[in-house]
Scaffold this motif. Structure first.
Motif, PDB file in Angstrom:
ATOM      1  N   ALA A 145       0.815  -1.221   0.000  1.00  0.00           N
ATOM      2  CA  ALA A 145       0.000   0.000   0.000  1.00  0.00           C
ATOM      3  C   ALA A 145       0.844   1.263   0.000  1.00  0.00           C
ATOM      4  CB  ALA A 145      -0.930  -0.010   1.214  1.00  0.00           C
ATOM      5  N   HIS A 146       2.078   1.200   0.492  1.00  0.00           N
ATOM      6  CA  HIS A 146       2.938   2.381   0.579  1.00  0.00           C
ATOM      7  C   HIS A 146       3.894   2.514  -0.592  1.00  0.00           C
ATOM      8  CE1 HIS A 146       1.470   2.396   4.715  1.00  0.00           C
ATOM      9  NE2 HIS A 146       1.899   3.631   4.808  1.00  0.00           N
ATOM     10  N   CYS A 147       3.887   1.571  -1.519  1.00  0.00           N
ATOM     11  CA  CYS A 147       4.807   1.640  -2.657  1.00  0.00           C
ATOM     12  C   CYS A 147       4.224   2.536  -3.749  1.00  0.00           C
ATOM     13  CB  CYS A 147       5.069   0.243  -3.226  1.00  0.00           C
ATOM     14  SG  CYS A 147       6.156   0.243  -4.680  1.00  0.00           S
ATOM     15  N   PRO A 148       4.850   3.679  -4.052  1.00  0.00           N
ATOM     16  CA  PRO A 148       4.296   4.581  -5.065  1.00  0.00           C
ATOM     17  C   PRO A 148       4.409   4.030  -6.485  1.00  0.00           C
ATOM     18  CG  PRO A 148       6.443   5.371  -4.355  1.00  0.00           C
ATOM     19  CD  PRO A 148       6.112   4.202  -3.480  1.00  0.00           C
ATOM     20  N   GLN A 149       5.265   3.031  -6.694  1.00  0.00           N
ATOM     21  CA  GLN A 149       5.467   2.458  -8.019  1.00  0.00           C
ATOM     22  C   GLN A 149       4.635   1.196  -8.253  1.00  0.00           C
ATOM     23  OE1 GLN A 149       7.139   5.350  -9.163  1.00  0.00           O
ATOM     24  NE2 GLN A 149       7.846   3.784 -10.570  1.00  0.00           N
ATOM     25  N   ARG A 150       3.901   0.766  -7.242  1.00  0.00           N
ATOM     26  CA  ARG A 150       3.137  -0.489  -7.319  1.00  0.00           C
ATOM     27  C   ARG A 150       4.056  -1.640  -7.739  1.00  0.00           C
ATOM     28  NH1 ARG A 150      -2.294   0.614  -7.029  1.00  0.00           N
ATOM     29  NH2 ARG A 150      -2.915   2.770  -7.436  1.00  0.00           N
ATOM     30  N   ALA A 151       5.227  -1.650  -7.120  1.00  0.00           N
ATOM     31  CA  ALA A 151       6.259  -2.613  -7.494  1.00  0.00           C
ATOM     32  C   ALA A 151       6.432  -3.717  -6.463  1.00  0.00           C
ATOM     33  CB  ALA A 151       7.586  -1.900  -7.710  1.00  0.00           C
ATOM     34  N   ALA A 153       6.071 -10.663   0.675  1.00  0.00           N
ATOM     35  CA  ALA A 153       6.249  -9.531  -0.234  1.00  0.00           C
ATOM     36  C   ALA A 153       7.348  -9.846  -1.240  1.00  0.00           C
ATOM     37  CB  ALA A 153       6.596  -8.279   0.553  1.00  0.00           C
ATOM     38  N   VAL A 154       7.058  -9.595  -2.503  1.00  0.00           N
ATOM     39  CA  VAL A 154       8.013  -9.827  -3.586  1.00  0.00           C
ATOM     40  C   VAL A 154       8.153  -8.526  -4.369  1.00  0.00           C
ATOM     41  CG1 VAL A 154       8.527 -11.141  -5.673  1.00  0.00           C
ATOM     42  CG2 VAL A 154       7.418 -12.275  -3.733  1.00  0.00           C
ATOM     43  N   VAL A 155       9.383  -8.058  -4.540  1.00  0.00           N
ATOM     44  CA  VAL A 155       9.648  -6.815  -5.261  1.00  0.00           C
ATOM     45  C   VAL A 155       9.676  -7.099  -6.753  1.00  0.00           C
ATOM     46  CG1 VAL A 155      11.240  -4.891  -5.563  1.00  0.00           C
ATOM     47  CG2 VAL A 155      10.965  -5.936  -3.311  1.00  0.00           C
ATOM     48  N   LEU A 156       8.954  -6.288  -7.524  1.00  0.00           N
ATOM     49  CA  LEU A 156       8.845  -6.473  -8.963  1.00  0.00           C
ATOM     50  C   LEU A 156       9.831  -5.562  -9.700  1.00  0.00           C
ATOM     51  CD1 LEU A 156       4.933  -6.513  -9.143  1.00  0.00           C
ATOM     52  CD2 LEU A 156       6.472  -8.435  -8.740  1.00  0.00           C
ATOM     53  N   THR A 157       9.794  -5.631 -11.014  1.00  0.00           N
ATOM     54  CA  THR A 157      10.756  -4.892 -11.836  1.00  0.00           C
ATOM     55  C   THR A 157      10.534  -3.378 -11.820  1.00  0.00           C
ATOM     56  OG1 THR A 157       9.321  -5.281 -13.752  1.00  0.00           O
ATOM     57  CG2 THR A 157      11.161  -6.810 -13.427  1.00  0.00           C
ATOM     58  N   GLY A 158       9.391  -2.907 -11.346  1.00  0.00           N
ATOM     59  CA  GLY A 158       9.131  -1.464 -11.346  1.00  0.00           C
ATOM     60  C   GLY A 158       9.778  -0.712 -10.205  1.00  0.00           C
ATOM     61  N   CYS A 159      10.510  -1.399  -9.332  1.00  0.00           N
ATOM     62  CA  CYS A 159      11.127  -0.749  -8.170  1.00  0.00           C
ATOM     63  C   CYS A 159      12.181   0.259  -8.615  1.00  0.00           C
ATOM     64  CB  CYS A 159      11.755  -1.807  -7.270  1.00  0.00           C
ATOM     65  SG  CYS A 159      12.642  -1.112  -5.854  1.00  0.00           S
ATOM     66  N   ILE A 160      12.170   1.449  -7.979  1.00  0.00           N
ATOM     67  CA  ILE A 160      13.173   2.485  -8.271  1.00  0.00           C
ATOM     68  C   ILE A 160      14.032   2.793  -7.051  1.00  0.00           C
ATOM     69  CG2 ILE A 160      11.791   3.540 -10.102  1.00  0.00           C
ATOM     70  CD1 ILE A 160      10.955   5.671  -8.058  1.00  0.00           C
ATOM     71  N   GLY A 161      13.838   2.028  -5.965  1.00  0.00           N
ATOM     72  CA  GLY A 161      14.670   2.215  -4.782  1.00  0.00           C
ATOM     73  C   GLY A 161      14.348   3.438  -3.961  1.00  0.00           C
ATOM     74  N   CYS A 162      13.075   3.822  -3.867  1.00  0.00           N
ATOM     75  CA  CYS A 162      12.707   5.019  -3.100  1.00  0.00           C
ATOM     76  C   CYS A 162      12.857   4.797  -1.599  1.00  0.00           C
ATOM     77  CB  CYS A 162      11.286   5.455  -3.437  1.00  0.00           C
ATOM     78  SG  CYS A 162      10.002   4.288  -2.900  1.00  0.00           S
ATOM     79  N   GLY A 163      12.729   3.549  -1.140  1.00  0.00           N
ATOM     80  CA  GLY A 163      12.954   3.226   0.260  1.00  0.00           C
ATOM     81  C   GLY A 163      11.753   3.322   1.168  1.00  0.00           C
ATOM     82  N   ARG A 164      10.585   3.589   0.643  1.00  0.00           N
ATOM     83  CA  ARG A 164       9.403   3.715   1.499  1.00  0.00           C
ATOM     84  C   ARG A 164       9.018   2.384   2.132  1.00  0.00           C
ATOM     85  NH1 ARG A 164       5.316   7.996  -1.574  1.00  0.00           N
ATOM     86  NH2 ARG A 164       6.870   9.659  -1.840  1.00  0.00           N
ATOM     87  N   CYS A 165       9.209   1.308   1.398  1.00  0.00           N
ATOM     88  CA  CYS A 165       8.902  -0.022   1.945  1.00  0.00           C
ATOM     89  C   CYS A 165       9.871  -0.373   3.069  1.00  0.00           C
ATOM     90  CB  CYS A 165       8.950  -1.075   0.845  1.00  0.00           C
ATOM     91  SG  CYS A 165      10.526  -1.159  -0.043  1.00  0.00           S
ATOM     92  N   VAL A 166      11.113   0.102   2.975  1.00  0.00           N
ATOM     93  CA  VAL A 166      12.114  -0.157   4.010  1.00  0.00           C
ATOM     94  C   VAL A 166      11.692   0.487   5.322  1.00  0.00           C
ATOM     95  CG1 VAL A 166      14.523   0.176   4.666  1.00  0.00           C
ATOM     96  CG2 VAL A 166      13.942  -0.316   2.292  1.00  0.00           C
ATOM     97  N   ASP A 167      11.189   1.716   5.238  1.00  0.00           N
ATOM     98  CA  ASP A 167      10.799   2.451   6.441  1.00  0.00           C
ATOM     99  C   ASP A 167       9.527   1.892   7.067  1.00  0.00           C
ATOM    100  OD1 ASP A 167      12.949   4.135   5.986  1.00  0.00           O
ATOM    101  OD2 ASP A 167      11.773   5.537   4.787  1.00  0.00           O
ATOM    102  N   ILE A 168       8.626   1.339   6.271  1.00  0.00           N
ATOM    103  CA  ILE A 168       7.329   0.908   6.783  1.00  0.00           C
ATOM    104  C   ILE A 168       7.342  -0.518   7.303  1.00  0.00           C
ATOM    105  CG2 ILE A 168       6.279  -0.094   4.702  1.00  0.00           C
ATOM    106  CD1 ILE A 168       4.626   2.403   7.130  1.00  0.00           C
ATOM    107  N   CYS A 169       8.327  -1.321   6.924  1.00  0.00           N
ATOM    108  CA  CYS A 169       8.354  -2.735   7.317  1.00  0.00           C
ATOM    109  C   CYS A 169       8.694  -2.870   8.800  1.00  0.00           C
ATOM    110  CB  CYS A 169       9.369  -3.511   6.479  1.00  0.00           C
ATOM    111  SG  CYS A 169       9.496  -5.257   6.952  1.00  0.00           S
ATOM    112  N   PRO A 170       7.801  -3.423   9.624  1.00  0.00           N
ATOM    113  CA  PRO A 170       8.083  -3.548  11.061  1.00  0.00           C
ATOM    114  C   PRO A 170       9.094  -4.643  11.371  1.00  0.00           C
ATOM    115  CG  PRO A 170       5.985  -4.574  10.554  1.00  0.00           C
ATOM    116  CD  PRO A 170       6.461  -3.930   9.281  1.00  0.00           C
ATOM    117  N   LYS A 171       9.308  -5.552  10.446  1.00  0.00           N
ATOM    118  CA  LYS A 171      10.277  -6.624  10.652  1.00  0.00           C
ATOM    119  C   LYS A 171      11.688  -6.222  10.214  1.00  0.00           C
ATOM    120  CE  LYS A 171       7.736  -9.891  12.363  1.00  0.00           C
ATOM    121  NZ  LYS A 171       8.040 -10.484  13.674  1.00  0.00           N
ATOM    122  N   HIS A 172      11.803  -5.125   9.510  1.00  0.00           N
ATOM    123  CA  HIS A 172      13.099  -4.624   9.024  1.00  0.00           C
ATOM    124  C   HIS A 172      13.823  -5.672   8.170  1.00  0.00           C
ATOM    125  CE1 HIS A 172      12.382  -1.354  11.814  1.00  0.00           C
ATOM    126  NE2 HIS A 172      12.297  -2.221  12.801  1.00  0.00           N
TER     127      HIS A 172
END
Length: 204
Positions: free
Chosen positions: A112-118, A126-145
């Motif tokens: 829900a927090h990924c602006p690229q829907r990646a 969670a699986v990262v797709l090819t649309g990832c640009i490395g913005c880091g929002r998923c890193v900050d929101i993940c409670p498991k780090h």
């Protein structure tokens, strides 16, 4: 009986007049004098915040990697959680459903927090797709780090497991495997329309 009919007609006329006033007078006047209405409703500081231009995200040259394999299986389950599907809320209450405390919960908070829907959820992971640009929002929101950013060239060579304790029944724990990055699904019609309307603007 006559009184009832008259009251019904009066009600219908009233509703009609109110509708005409709203759609023919009120709404057009608001849209024509939008700035004045906004200044009347909002403070000047609030208008500055709302009118601030959106920043376009640029490719950082890095990619997000989830340190948890979507091909994992567990021999047993600790709890059968049926509550709200939110990773942060679940972590505060139960921490994990299985015996691995570094596993992806798979509720999709990062999606829900990924602006690229990646990001896509596959097998509760969670699986990262090819649309990832490395913005880091998923890193900050993940409670498991368990999501980290790595250089684009290293994204496909990461070990898909972040378990340090290794005391788990997970079948994919600490197994080295090349990370396959699935392609992001894009609707062809939408992509065509996007290129028509926004491709020209970029060229200009």
């Amino acid at each position: 009986m006559i009184i009832t009919i008259l009251l019904l007609l009066l009600f219908m006329i009233t509703v009609g007049l109110v509708s005409i006033f709203i759609f023919c007078i009120l709404i057009p006047s608001i849209t024509q004098d939008k700035d004045r209405v906004q200044k009347f409703i909002f403070a000047s500081d609030e208008l500055k915040i709302s009118s601030h231009p959106k920043k376009s995200l640029e490719d950082t040259g890095r990619r997000a990697v989830v340190l948890c394999s979507h091909e994992k299986e567990f021999a047993q389950r600790r709890i059968n959680y049926q509550g709200p599907k939110d990773c942060i809320l679940f972590t505060k209450m139960y921490e994990t459903e299985y015996d691995c405390f570094q596993q992806c919960l798979g509720f999709g908070t990062c999606v829900a927090h990924c602006p690229q829907r990646a990001i896509q959820i596959i097998n509760h992971t969670a699986v990262v797709l090819t649309g990832c640009i490395g913005c880091g929002r998923c890193v900050d929101i993940c409670p498991k780090h368990i999501i980290k950013l790595v250089p684009k060239e290293q994204a496909a060579s990461q070990m898909p497991c972040g378990n340090i304790a290794k005391d788990t029944t997970c079948t994919a724990c600490q197994r080295e495997k090349k990370v396959e990055i699935p392609p992001r699904k894009v609707f062809k019609l939408w992509k065509l329309c996007y290129n028509i309307f926004y491709g020209k603007k970029k060229q200009e």
